[in-house]
Design a protein around this motif. Structure first.
Motif, PDB file in Angstrom:
ATOM      1  N   ALA A 179       0.782  -1.244   0.000  1.00  0.00           N
ATOM      2  CA  ALA A 179       0.000   0.000   0.000  1.00  0.00           C
ATOM      3  C   ALA A 179       0.815   1.295   0.000  1.00  0.00           C
ATOM      4  O   ALA A 179       0.539   2.192  -0.811  1.00  0.00           O
ATOM      5  CB  ALA A 179      -0.991  -0.012   1.177  1.00  0.00           C
ATOM      6  N   PRO A 180       1.820   1.464   0.878  1.00  0.00           N
ATOM      7  CA  PRO A 180       2.544   2.747   0.891  1.00  0.00           C
ATOM      8  C   PRO A 180       3.258   3.042  -0.428  1.00  0.00           C
ATOM      9  O   PRO A 180       3.266   4.185  -0.891  1.00  0.00           O
ATOM     10  CB  PRO A 180       3.565   2.562   2.030  1.00  0.00           C
ATOM     11  N   PHE A 181       3.819   2.020  -1.029  1.00  0.00           N
ATOM     12  CA  PHE A 181       4.560   2.196  -2.281  1.00  0.00           C
ATOM     13  C   PHE A 181       3.602   2.450  -3.449  1.00  0.00           C
ATOM     14  O   PHE A 181       3.902   3.236  -4.348  1.00  0.00           O
ATOM     15  CB  PHE A 181       5.416   0.954  -2.554  1.00  0.00           C
ATOM     16  N   GLU A 182       2.458   1.778  -3.437  1.00  0.00           N
ATOM     17  CA  GLU A 182       1.455   1.986  -4.487  1.00  0.00           C
ATOM     18  C   GLU A 182       0.916   3.412  -4.433  1.00  0.00           C
ATOM     19  O   GLU A 182       0.712   4.052  -5.480  1.00  0.00           O
ATOM     20  CB  GLU A 182       0.316   0.973  -4.318  1.00  0.00           C
ATOM     21  N   ALA A 183       0.677   3.924  -3.233  1.00  0.00           N
ATOM     22  CA  ALA A 183       0.171   5.289  -3.086  1.00  0.00           C
ATOM     23  C   ALA A 183       1.168   6.305  -3.643  1.00  0.00           C
ATOM     24  O   ALA A 183       0.792   7.237  -4.367  1.00  0.00           O
ATOM     25  CB  ALA A 183      -0.111   5.583  -1.614  1.00  0.00           C
ATOM     26  N   ALA A 184       2.449   6.119  -3.330  1.00  0.00           N
ATOM     27  CA  ALA A 184       3.485   7.031  -3.829  1.00  0.00           C
ATOM     28  C   ALA A 184       3.614   6.927  -5.343  1.00  0.00           C
ATOM     29  O   ALA A 184       3.750   7.937  -6.046  1.00  0.00           O
ATOM     30  CB  ALA A 184       4.812   6.719  -3.152  1.00  0.00           C
ATOM     31  N   LYS A 185       3.555   5.711  -5.863  1.00  0.00           N
ATOM     32  CA  LYS A 185       3.677   5.499  -7.306  1.00  0.00           C
ATOM     33  C   LYS A 185       2.575   6.218  -8.070  1.00  0.00           C
ATOM     34  O   LYS A 185       2.836   6.902  -9.075  1.00  0.00           O
ATOM     35  CB  LYS A 185       3.617   3.997  -7.596  1.00  0.00           C
ATOM     36  N   VAL A 186       1.334   6.087  -7.606  1.00  0.00           N
ATOM     37  CA  VAL A 186       0.204   6.720  -8.291  1.00  0.00           C
ATOM     38  C   VAL A 186       0.319   8.242  -8.237  1.00  0.00           C
ATOM     39  O   VAL A 186       0.026   8.936  -9.215  1.00  0.00           O
ATOM     40  CB  VAL A 186      -1.140   6.230  -7.699  1.00  0.00           C
ATOM     41  N   LYS A 187       0.749   8.788  -7.098  1.00  0.00           N
ATOM     42  CA  LYS A 187       0.954  10.240  -6.979  1.00  0.00           C
ATOM     43  C   LYS A 187       1.970  10.721  -8.008  1.00  0.00           C
ATOM     44  O   LYS A 187       1.780  11.729  -8.694  1.00  0.00           O
ATOM     45  CB  LYS A 187       1.454  10.582  -5.570  1.00  0.00           C
ATOM     46  N   ILE A 188       3.081  10.016  -8.112  1.00  0.00           N
ATOM     47  CA  ILE A 188       4.152  10.395  -9.048  1.00  0.00           C
ATOM     48  C   ILE A 188       3.657  10.342 -10.489  1.00  0.00           C
ATOM     49  O   ILE A 188       3.965  11.222 -11.303  1.00  0.00           O
ATOM     50  CB  ILE A 188       5.370   9.461  -8.861  1.00  0.00           C
ATOM     51  N   GLN A 189       2.855   9.330 -10.799  1.00  0.00           N
ATOM     52  CA  GLN A 189       2.450   9.098 -12.184  1.00  0.00           C
ATOM     53  C   GLN A 189       1.273   9.946 -12.636  1.00  0.00           C
ATOM     54  O   GLN A 189       1.160  10.258 -13.826  1.00  0.00           O
ATOM     55  CB  GLN A 189       2.100   7.612 -12.382  1.00  0.00           C
ATOM     56  N   THR A 190       0.397  10.330 -11.713  1.00  0.00           N
ATOM     57  CA  THR A 190      -0.870  10.950 -12.138  1.00  0.00           C
ATOM     58  C   THR A 190      -1.062  12.405 -11.710  1.00  0.00           C
ATOM     59  O   THR A 190      -1.985  13.061 -12.205  1.00  0.00           O
ATOM     60  CB  THR A 190      -2.077  10.136 -11.620  1.00  0.00           C
ATOM     61  N   VAL A 191      -0.252  12.911 -10.797  1.00  0.00           N
ATOM     62  CA  VAL A 191      -0.400  14.309 -10.357  1.00  0.00           C
ATOM     63  C   VAL A 191       0.736  15.138 -10.963  1.00  0.00           C
ATOM     64  O   VAL A 191       1.890  15.035 -10.528  1.00  0.00           O
ATOM     65  CB  VAL A 191      -0.373  14.424  -8.814  1.00  0.00           C
ATOM     66  N   PRO A 192       0.441  15.940 -11.986  1.00  0.00           N
ATOM     67  CA  PRO A 192       1.485  16.712 -12.670  1.00  0.00           C
ATOM     68  C   PRO A 192       2.244  17.632 -11.709  1.00  0.00           C
ATOM     69  O   PRO A 192       1.645  18.361 -10.923  1.00  0.00           O
ATOM     70  CB  PRO A 192       0.703  17.529 -13.707  1.00  0.00           C
ATOM     71  N   GLY A 193       3.562  17.577 -11.763  1.00  0.00           N
ATOM     72  CA  GLY A 193       4.409  18.453 -10.959  1.00  0.00           C
ATOM     73  C   GLY A 193       4.537  18.094  -9.500  1.00  0.00           C
ATOM     74  O   GLY A 193       5.227  18.783  -8.754  1.00  0.00           O
ATOM     75  N   PHE A 194       3.880  17.004  -9.059  1.00  0.00           N
ATOM     76  CA  PHE A 194       3.932  16.658  -7.634  1.00  0.00           C
ATOM     77  C   PHE A 194       5.326  16.185  -7.234  1.00  0.00           C
ATOM     78  O   PHE A 194       5.920  16.681  -6.271  1.00  0.00           O
ATOM     79  CB  PHE A 194       2.904  15.572  -7.322  1.00  0.00           C
ATOM     80  N   ALA A 195       5.859  15.225  -7.949  1.00  0.00           N
ATOM     81  CA  ALA A 195       7.199  14.691  -7.672  1.00  0.00           C
ATOM     82  C   ALA A 195       7.633  13.833  -8.843  1.00  0.00           C
ATOM     83  O   ALA A 195       6.815  13.242  -9.555  1.00  0.00           O
ATOM     84  CB  ALA A 195       7.193  13.861  -6.394  1.00  0.00           C
ATOM     85  N   ASN A 196       8.938  13.762  -9.017  1.00  0.00           N
ATOM     86  CA  ASN A 196       9.495  12.920 -10.081  1.00  0.00           C
ATOM     87  C   ASN A 196      10.088  11.628  -9.548  1.00  0.00           C
ATOM     88  O   ASN A 196      10.287  10.676 -10.301  1.00  0.00           O
ATOM     89  CB  ASN A 196      10.577  13.683 -10.857  1.00  0.00           C
ATOM     90  N   THR A 197      10.382  11.599  -8.247  1.00  0.00           N
ATOM     91  CA  THR A 197      11.011  10.418  -7.658  1.00  0.00           C
ATOM     92  C   THR A 197      10.306  10.048  -6.351  1.00  0.00           C
ATOM     93  O   THR A 197       9.576  10.851  -5.761  1.00  0.00           O
ATOM     94  CB  THR A 197      12.504  10.664  -7.361  1.00  0.00           C
ATOM     95  N   PHE A 198      10.557   8.832  -5.917  1.00  0.00           N
ATOM     96  CA  PHE A 198      10.012   8.336  -4.653  1.00  0.00           C
ATOM     97  C   PHE A 198      10.525   9.170  -3.484  1.00  0.00           C
ATOM     98  O   PHE A 198       9.778   9.488  -2.555  1.00  0.00           O
ATOM     99  CB  PHE A 198      10.415   6.871  -4.495  1.00  0.00           C
ATOM    100  N   ARG A 199      11.786   9.553  -3.537  1.00  0.00           N
ATOM    101  CA  ARG A 199      12.394  10.339  -2.471  1.00  0.00           C
ATOM    102  C   ARG A 199      11.745  11.719  -2.347  1.00  0.00           C
ATOM    103  O   ARG A 199      11.625  12.265  -1.244  1.00  0.00           O
ATOM    104  CB  ARG A 199      13.903  10.495  -2.734  1.00  0.00           C
ATOM    105  N   GLU A 200      11.304  12.288  -3.450  1.00  0.00           N
ATOM    106  CA  GLU A 200      10.604  13.578  -3.415  1.00  0.00           C
ATOM    107  C   GLU A 200       9.168  13.415  -2.928  1.00  0.00           C
ATOM    108  O   GLU A 200       8.633  14.273  -2.219  1.00  0.00           O
ATOM    109  CB  GLU A 200      10.569  14.191  -4.823  1.00  0.00           C
ATOM    110  N   ALA A 201       8.533  12.334  -3.328  1.00  0.00           N
ATOM    111  CA  ALA A 201       7.109  12.148  -3.054  1.00  0.00           C
ATOM    112  C   ALA A 201       6.810  11.897  -1.581  1.00  0.00           C
ATOM    113  O   ALA A 201       5.833  12.430  -1.041  1.00  0.00           O
ATOM    114  CB  ALA A 201       6.568  10.992  -3.900  1.00  0.00           C
ATOM    115  N   VAL A 202       7.633  11.088  -0.900  1.00  0.00           N
ATOM    116  CA  VAL A 202       7.341  10.668   0.473  1.00  0.00           C
ATOM    117  C   VAL A 202       7.194  11.846   1.439  1.00  0.00           C
ATOM    118  O   VAL A 202       6.178  11.948   2.144  1.00  0.00           O
ATOM    119  CB  VAL A 202       8.386   9.653   0.977  1.00  0.00           C
ATOM    120  N   PRO A 203       8.169  12.766   1.523  1.00  0.00           N
ATOM    121  CA  PRO A 203       8.002  13.885   2.471  1.00  0.00           C
ATOM    122  C   PRO A 203       6.815  14.792   2.141  1.00  0.00           C
ATOM    123  O   PRO A 203       6.155  15.318   3.039  1.00  0.00           O
ATOM    124  CB  PRO A 203       9.330  14.644   2.374  1.00  0.00           C
ATOM    125  N   LYS A 204       6.517  14.966   0.856  1.00  0.00           N
ATOM    126  CA  LYS A 204       5.370  15.794   0.472  1.00  0.00           C
ATOM    127  C   LYS A 204       4.062  15.148   0.908  1.00  0.00           C
ATOM    128  O   LYS A 204       3.143  15.826   1.372  1.00  0.00           O
ATOM    129  CB  LYS A 204       5.367  16.010  -1.043  1.00  0.00           C
TER     130      LYS A 204
END
Length: 359
Positions: A179-204
């Motif tokens: 679940a945690p990894f799937e949530a981050a993956k979907v954010k990265i792939q579907t929200v423009p400008g949110f994050a490009n990497t897992f390391r960027e996505a997690v703290p946001k």
């Protein structure tokens, strides 16, 4: 990797139940008459002889090695199809912009370049490796434990229910890991400008929604993955059984390891098509839910409507069919390479046969 599995099986002295093993320094034996051997009746010698197994079936080592096979089969295959998964997710959450599969690829490459198709590969690799460990390792564990509870005869009679129960139990825990990894993956792939990497996505994600950001999609993930996995394992097990019974022209014990892996791949693809169909509506809800901040599964389902929950079905059938076939092929190949016991399709116990004959 696959050629190594095939060559290992091809060159194995145990590839045929009738093959001879010649010890170094021993005189060659050309015929059973030279040793005055008598045929052994009422016994079958399996091609996967116990002497080549690296562990005992049902032991802790057996379950651990099956978990390793799950890591290799799920982690590698899901990472391999990330570009297709990315376009599929975008089709699900923005049908207006990404009109179909090919248009989705075209728009993504035009906006982000070819590298944009690899977005989310790292959380995919981590998440599905963890899921594969639990999915396959725990499935084998639950299958043995539930079979012991039912007994030999009931395990055979109700084997489909056994496969369904064992796979559902395994997937329950596998999705907690995913679940945690799937949530981050979907954010990265579907929200423009949110994050490009897992390391960027997690703290946001932690800053915006706290720990709930990683587990708000767990229930719909269960809704997607548990039916998917139940179909994946039960359909695969029964398809293998039917292929050997009605399609393959010789018993499994007489098939080479390479031939057995071909049957595994075919059964895996058939199972994968059914998996994609039964789990697709929940997959769309998971993608939309993880894209939208503060949304719930019920509100997302209502906004999509029945037809909206089937967006992206075609690419998902292609992806999941190929994915499932490759996963079973790799998993079975790892079993061959590591010498993990591979029991043949179930046969009716002698005690049950005797009972039926008396009727």
């Amino acid at each position: 990797m696959f050629s190594t599995f095939y060559e290992t099986a091809k060159n194995s002295p145990f590839r045929s139940p009738l093959g001879q093993v010649q010890c170094e320094g021993a005189p060659a034996v050309t015929s059973s008459h030279e040793l005055d051997l008598e045929p052994v009746h009422a016994r079958q010698i399996s091609a996967a002889a116990a002497t080549v197994d690296s562990c005992e079936f049902g032991s802790n080592k057996y379950f651990a090695l099956c978990g390793i096979g799950g890591i290799l089969s799920c982690g590698t295959t899901h990472t391999f199809v990330v570009p297709l998964d990315l376009v599929k997710c975008r089709l699900q959450v923005d049908q207006a912009k990404y009109k179909n599969l090919f248009h989705g690829f075209k728009v993504t490459v035009a906006e982000e370049g070819a590298r944009g198709l690899a977005k989310g590969w790292f959380p995919t690799l981590l998440g599905y490796s963890a899921q594969g460990l639990c999915k396959f390792g725990l499935y084998e564990l639950f299958k043995v434990k539930y079979a012991n509870l039912l007994g030999e005869e009931n395990s055979y009679l109700y084997r489909t229910s056994l496969y369904l129960a064992a796979s559902a139990s395994a997937e329950f825990f596998a999705d907690i890991a995913l679940a945690p990894f799937e949530a981050a993956k979907v954010k990265i792939q579907t929200v423009p400008g949110f994050a490009n990497t897992f390391r960027e996505a997690v703290p946001k994600m932690l800053k915006d929604e706290g720990i709930n950001a990683f587990y708000k999609g767990l229930v719909p993930l269960w809704m997607r993955q548990i039916p998917y996995t139940m179909m994946k394992f039960a359909c695969f097990e029964r398809t293998v059984e039917l292929l050997y019974k009605y399609v393959v022209p010789k018993p499994r014990v007489e098939c080479s390891k390479g031939e057995q892996l071909v049957v595994t791949f075919a059964a895996g693809y058939i199972a994968g098509v059914f998996c994609a169909i039964v789990s697709h509506p929940a997959d769309v809800v998971v993608s939309k839910l993880n894209q939208s901040k503060g949304a719930s599964a019920v509100s997302v389902a209502k906004s999509l409507g029945f037809s909206g929950m089937w967006n992206g079905l075609t690419p998902r059938i292609i992806m999941i069919g190929t994915l499932t076939a490759l996963q079973w092929f790799i998993y079975d190949g790892v079993k061959v390479a590591l010498g993990i016991p591979r029991p043949p399709p179930p046969e009716m116990p002698a005690s049950l046969k005797a009972k039926l004959e008396k009727r």
